[in-house]
Write a protein that holds these residues in place. Structure first.
Motif, PDB file in Angstrom:
ATOM      1  N   ALA A  42       0.841  -1.208   0.000  1.00  0.00           N
ATOM      2  CA  ALA A  42       0.000   0.000   0.000  1.00  0.00           C
ATOM      3  C   ALA A  42       0.874   1.254   0.000  1.00  0.00           C
ATOM      4  CB  ALA A  42      -0.926  -0.011   1.212  1.00  0.00           C
ATOM      5  N   LEU A  43       1.968   1.221   0.748  1.00  0.00           N
ATOM      6  CA  LEU A  43       2.897   2.349   0.764  1.00  0.00           C
ATOM      7  C   LEU A  43       3.552   2.543  -0.588  1.00  0.00           C
ATOM      8  CD1 LEU A  43       4.589   1.742   4.243  1.00  0.00           C
ATOM      9  CD2 LEU A  43       3.073   3.647   3.641  1.00  0.00           C
ATOM     10  N   TRP A  44       3.727   1.455  -1.347  1.00  0.00           N
ATOM     11  CA  TRP A  44       4.309   1.558  -2.694  1.00  0.00           C
ATOM     12  C   TRP A  44       3.437   2.426  -3.592  1.00  0.00           C
ATOM     13  CZ3 TRP A  44       2.306   0.237  -7.442  1.00  0.00           C
ATOM     14  CH2 TRP A  44       3.194   0.256  -8.516  1.00  0.00           C
ATOM     15  N   PHE A  45       2.108   2.390  -3.392  1.00  0.00           N
ATOM     16  CA  PHE A  45       1.220   3.234  -4.195  1.00  0.00           C
ATOM     17  C   PHE A  45       1.467   4.710  -3.914  1.00  0.00           C
ATOM     18  CE2 PHE A  45      -1.000  -0.709  -4.875  1.00  0.00           C
ATOM     19  CZ  PHE A  45      -1.614  -0.554  -6.110  1.00  0.00           C
ATOM     20  N   ILE A  46       2.001   5.023  -2.744  1.00  0.00           N
ATOM     21  CA  ILE A  46       2.334   6.407  -2.410  1.00  0.00           C
ATOM     22  C   ILE A  46       3.682   6.781  -3.015  1.00  0.00           C
ATOM     23  CG2 ILE A  46       2.635   8.065  -0.543  1.00  0.00           C
ATOM     24  CD1 ILE A  46      -0.206   6.850  -0.810  1.00  0.00           C
ATOM     25  N   LEU A  65       1.022   8.148   5.342  1.00  0.00           N
ATOM     26  CA  LEU A  65       0.694   6.885   6.011  1.00  0.00           C
ATOM     27  C   LEU A  65      -0.809   6.635   5.990  1.00  0.00           C
ATOM     28  CD1 LEU A  65       3.107   7.029   9.079  1.00  0.00           C
ATOM     29  CD2 LEU A  65       3.264   5.472   7.130  1.00  0.00           C
ATOM     30  N   HIS A  66      -1.580   7.669   6.241  1.00  0.00           N
ATOM     31  CA  HIS A  66      -3.036   7.504   6.236  1.00  0.00           C
ATOM     32  C   HIS A  66      -3.569   7.352   4.814  1.00  0.00           C
ATOM     33  CE1 HIS A  66      -3.601   7.929  10.516  1.00  0.00           C
ATOM     34  NE2 HIS A  66      -2.880   9.040  10.539  1.00  0.00           N
ATOM     35  N   GLN A  67      -2.945   8.020   3.852  1.00  0.00           N
ATOM     36  CA  GLN A  67      -3.336   7.840   2.453  1.00  0.00           C
ATOM     37  C   GLN A  67      -3.106   6.400   2.001  1.00  0.00           C
ATOM     38  OE1 GLN A  67      -0.991  10.840   0.447  1.00  0.00           O
ATOM     39  NE2 GLN A  67      -2.742  12.212   0.217  1.00  0.00           N
ATOM     40  N   ALA A  68      -2.056   5.799   2.507  1.00  0.00           N
ATOM     41  CA  ALA A  68      -1.733   4.421   2.117  1.00  0.00           C
ATOM     42  C   ALA A  68      -2.847   3.450   2.483  1.00  0.00           C
ATOM     43  CB  ALA A  68      -0.423   3.985   2.764  1.00  0.00           C
ATOM     44  N   MET A  69      -3.634   3.771   3.514  1.00  0.00           N
ATOM     45  CA  MET A  69      -4.681   2.853   3.933  1.00  0.00           C
ATOM     46  C   MET A  69      -5.809   2.763   2.913  1.00  0.00           C
ATOM     47  SD  MET A  69      -3.294   1.572   6.445  1.00  0.00           S
ATOM     48  CE  MET A  69      -4.605   0.465   6.971  1.00  0.00           C
ATOM     49  N   LYS A  70      -5.947   3.780   2.060  1.00  0.00           N
ATOM     50  CA  LYS A  70      -6.889   3.682   0.941  1.00  0.00           C
ATOM     51  C   LYS A  70      -6.497   2.505   0.058  1.00  0.00           C
ATOM     52  CE  LYS A  70      -7.544   5.965  -3.534  1.00  0.00           C
ATOM     53  NZ  LYS A  70      -7.199   7.162  -4.344  1.00  0.00           N
ATOM     54  N   TRP A  71      -5.198   2.380  -0.195  1.00  0.00           N
ATOM     55  CA  TRP A  71      -4.710   1.284  -1.044  1.00  0.00           C
ATOM     56  C   TRP A  71      -4.713  -0.029  -0.277  1.00  0.00           C
ATOM     57  CZ3 TRP A  71      -5.133   2.706  -5.726  1.00  0.00           C
ATOM     58  CH2 TRP A  71      -4.969   4.056  -6.061  1.00  0.00           C
ATOM     59  N   TYR A  72      -4.498   0.036   1.021  1.00  0.00           N
ATOM     60  CA  TYR A  72      -4.599  -1.166   1.855  1.00  0.00           C
ATOM     61  C   TYR A  72      -5.993  -1.760   1.723  1.00  0.00           C
ATOM     62  CZ  TYR A  72      -4.266  -4.115   6.045  1.00  0.00           C
ATOM     63  OH  TYR A  72      -4.274  -5.179   6.909  1.00  0.00           O
ATOM     64  N   ASN A  73      -7.017  -0.900   1.780  1.00  0.00           N
ATOM     65  CA  ASN A  73      -8.398  -1.365   1.630  1.00  0.00           C
ATOM     66  C   ASN A  73      -8.595  -2.063   0.295  1.00  0.00           C
ATOM     67  OD1 ASN A  73      -9.133  -0.278   4.090  1.00  0.00           O
ATOM     68  ND2 ASN A  73      -9.939   1.611   3.222  1.00  0.00           N
ATOM     69  N   LEU A  74      -8.074  -1.438  -0.769  1.00  0.00           N
ATOM     70  CA  LEU A  74      -8.266  -2.002  -2.098  1.00  0.00           C
ATOM     71  C   LEU A  74      -7.550  -3.344  -2.236  1.00  0.00           C
ATOM     72  CD1 LEU A  74      -8.337  -0.007  -5.366  1.00  0.00           C
ATOM     73  CD2 LEU A  74      -7.147  -2.182  -5.296  1.00  0.00           C
ATOM     74  N   LEU A 132      10.299   2.254 -15.175  1.00  0.00           N
ATOM     75  CA  LEU A 132       9.169   1.342 -15.340  1.00  0.00           C
ATOM     76  C   LEU A 132       8.333   1.278 -14.066  1.00  0.00           C
ATOM     77  CD1 LEU A 132       7.653  -0.638 -17.110  1.00  0.00           C
ATOM     78  CD2 LEU A 132       9.275  -2.422 -16.432  1.00  0.00           C
ATOM     79  N   ASP A 133       8.973   1.310 -12.913  1.00  0.00           N
ATOM     80  CA  ASP A 133       8.266   1.324 -11.642  1.00  0.00           C
ATOM     81  C   ASP A 133       7.298   2.506 -11.587  1.00  0.00           C
ATOM     82  OD1 ASP A 133       8.306   0.474  -8.537  1.00  0.00           O
ATOM     83  OD2 ASP A 133       8.417   2.659  -8.654  1.00  0.00           O
ATOM     84  N   SER A 134       7.760   3.668 -12.014  1.00  0.00           N
ATOM     85  CA  SER A 134       6.912   4.863 -12.019  1.00  0.00           C
ATOM     86  C   SER A 134       5.736   4.711 -12.977  1.00  0.00           C
ATOM     87  CB  SER A 134       7.750   6.084 -12.406  1.00  0.00           C
ATOM     88  OG  SER A 134       6.952   7.243 -12.463  1.00  0.00           O
ATOM     89  N   ILE A 135       5.986   4.150 -14.149  1.00  0.00           N
ATOM     90  CA  ILE A 135       4.919   3.936 -15.130  1.00  0.00           C
ATOM     91  C   ILE A 135       3.877   2.968 -14.582  1.00  0.00           C
ATOM     92  CG2 ILE A 135       4.400   2.899 -17.384  1.00  0.00           C
ATOM     93  CD1 ILE A 135       7.088   4.051 -18.362  1.00  0.00           C
ATOM     94  N   VAL A 136       4.350   1.867 -14.005  1.00  0.00           N
ATOM     95  CA  VAL A 136       3.437   0.855 -13.467  1.00  0.00           C
ATOM     96  C   VAL A 136       2.601   1.444 -12.327  1.00  0.00           C
ATOM     97  CG1 VAL A 136       3.331  -1.319 -12.170  1.00  0.00           C
ATOM     98  CG2 VAL A 136       4.801  -1.136 -14.186  1.00  0.00           C
ATOM     99  N   ARG A 137       3.207   2.272 -11.495  1.00  0.00           N
ATOM    100  CA  ARG A 137       2.461   2.895 -10.408  1.00  0.00           C
ATOM    101  C   ARG A 137       1.330   3.760 -10.965  1.00  0.00           C
ATOM    102  NH1 ARG A 137       6.322   4.694  -8.210  1.00  0.00           N
ATOM    103  NH2 ARG A 137       6.586   3.161  -6.542  1.00  0.00           N
ATOM    104  N   ARG A 138       1.620   4.528 -11.998  1.00  0.00           N
ATOM    105  CA  ARG A 138       0.589   5.377 -12.610  1.00  0.00           C
ATOM    106  C   ARG A 138      -0.530   4.534 -13.201  1.00  0.00           C
ATOM    107  NH1 ARG A 138       3.273   9.171 -16.818  1.00  0.00           N
ATOM    108  NH2 ARG A 138       1.134   9.981 -16.901  1.00  0.00           N
ATOM    109  N   VAL A 139      -0.166   3.436 -13.855  1.00  0.00           N
ATOM    110  CA  VAL A 139      -1.178   2.563 -14.458  1.00  0.00           C
ATOM    111  C   VAL A 139      -2.054   1.935 -13.379  1.00  0.00           C
ATOM    112  CG1 VAL A 139      -1.535   0.396 -15.712  1.00  0.00           C
ATOM    113  CG2 VAL A 139       0.139   2.058 -16.557  1.00  0.00           C
ATOM    114  N   LEU A 140      -1.433   1.331 -12.353  1.00  0.00           N
ATOM    115  CA  LEU A 140      -2.204   0.665 -11.303  1.00  0.00           C
ATOM    116  C   LEU A 140      -3.071   1.647 -10.532  1.00  0.00           C
ATOM    117  CD1 LEU A 140       0.317  -1.938  -9.839  1.00  0.00           C
ATOM    118  CD2 LEU A 140      -1.871  -2.437 -10.910  1.00  0.00           C
ATOM    119  N   TYR A 180      -6.963   0.883 -10.772  1.00  0.00           N
ATOM    120  CA  TYR A 180      -7.637   0.435  -9.557  1.00  0.00           C
ATOM    121  C   TYR A 180      -8.658   1.451  -9.059  1.00  0.00           C
ATOM    122  CZ  TYR A 180      -4.543  -3.608  -8.674  1.00  0.00           C
ATOM    123  OH  TYR A 180      -3.882  -4.808  -8.730  1.00  0.00           O
ATOM    124  N   SER A 181      -8.328   2.746  -9.138  1.00  0.00           N
ATOM    125  CA  SER A 181      -9.188   3.755  -8.525  1.00  0.00           C
ATOM    126  C   SER A 181     -10.271   4.286  -9.455  1.00  0.00           C
ATOM    127  CB  SER A 181      -8.343   4.921  -8.011  1.00  0.00           C
ATOM    128  OG  SER A 181      -7.674   5.573  -9.080  1.00  0.00           O
TER     129      SER A 181
END
Length: 332
Positions: free
Chosen positions: A97-101, A147-156, A283-291, A295-296
């Motif tokens: 979830a933190l990776w999404f941040i 940290l609190h923003q990451a919990m949005k992704w934790y939920n997903l 590529l990590d940055s691109i994949v983060r943008r795609v996911l 997802y959202s």
């Protein structure tokens, strides 16, 4: 009382003042704790030091750790093992979830359950490290908002993860292994998450890049002409400006060459090897943008190979393939 912990490597919060309560769907998951008095209760609990030693105590004392406690101790040994297993897996979900941040190598080190009663403590430890996009093990600082923003992704992540009843958890290998859930027809979002977890668990950059590409292939429903389709669909999906689309398209095409050399056992040129950290970070940055966008904003694109007859809102492979074909024409 039971004390449930999971020690975390490579996590820092420069704004830390007191235990941080992290919630999922308005319910407490655990606290993030650093050098608080509670660590003494844990390491002084029944047989903690005798079973786990000074090294485990030192790591809890000098790292952030996930923590919660229960008012009463469960005496069922299987349930105690499941609890510590779930704490470890929750920490894994937190890291992803933190990776999404932002990019990080936050890693669950070990998880324990111990008690103020005469109940034997349990521990799970894995010789697995998450690495950042460059293959490094570096301290990552997150502020309170992140940290609190990451919990949005934790939920997903929690929503797309497989669920299993406590009584049916197989702890023969100490942990529920993701491989147990890789079936033929699991949804694309879940497959992409598995590849993300795999990518973050390797420091070998060609392997990391390969898993990143597998994320894109899973999400974009490609079959045949993979290089062109993935590059085109990635660019069309995340870029609005024409020049940005072309830049992203070319980047994916070039990254596919690195992946191909690795997959087919070909020699990797010295110049290519030297550029691997930067290639992986790009590529990590691109994949983060795609996911993040997929997802959202486009949950309807979470497809199965065969349409779910019980849910008319779901799509199958061909429908998602058509969706991206139409997107390509709209960008012309």
């Amino acid at each position: 009382m039971d004390y449930i912990t999971c020690c975390l490597r490579n996590l820092n919060c420069s704004e830390y003042k007191e235990p941080i309560l992290l919630k999922s769907k308005d319910e407490a998951v655990f606290y993030l704790v650093y050098q608080e008095k509670i660590v003494l209760d844990v390491i002084q609990s029944y047989n903690f030091m005798e079973d786990f030693g000074r090294d485990s105590a030192r790591k809890l004392a000098h790292n952030f750790f996930c923590y919660y406690q229960t008012e009463f101790s469960t005496t069922n040994l299987h349930h105690r093992k499941v609890i510590v297993n779930n704490q470890y897996m929750s920490a894994q979900k937190l890291s992803n979830a933190l990776w999404f941040i932002k990019d990080n190598s936050v890693t669950p080190n070990f998880a324990t359950i111990s008690s103020d009663s005469q109940l034997e403590p349990q521990l799970i430890r894995r010789s697995v490290y998450y690495t950042d996009a460059g293959g490094g093990y570096n301290l990552a600082d997150f502020n309170m908002k992140e940290l609190h923003q990451a919990m949005k992704w934790y939920n997903l992540i929690d929503e797309i993860s497989p669920k299993i009843e406590v009584e049916k958890v197989d702890l023969a290998n100490s942990l529920v292994n993701m491989s147990n859930y890789l079936r033929f027809d699991i949804p694309s979002f879940q497959r992409a998450y598995y590849f993300l977890d795999l990518a973050r668990k390797t420091e070998f950059l060609p392997g990391k890049i390969t898993s990143y590409i597998s994320i894109l292939e899973s999400l974009f429903a490609v079959k045949g002409e993979n290089t062109h389709k993935v590059a085109e669909r990635t660019a069309n999906f995340i870029e609005e400006d024409e020049s940005d689309r072309y830049t992203t398209f070319k980047a994916i095409v070039n990254i596919y060459k690195v992946r191909s050399d690795f997959i087919h056992g070909s020699e990797i040129k010295h110049s290519t090897q030297q550029s691997l950290p930067q290639t992986s970070k790009e590529l990590d940055s691109i994949v983060r943008r795609v996911l993040t966008k997929m997802y959202s904003k486009h949950p309807e694109l979470n497809y199965k190979n065969k349409k779910d007859k019980k849910n008319t809102d779901t799509k199958n492979f061909e429908e998602v393939n058509d969706w991206f074909n139409q997107l390509a024409f709209s960008k012309k």
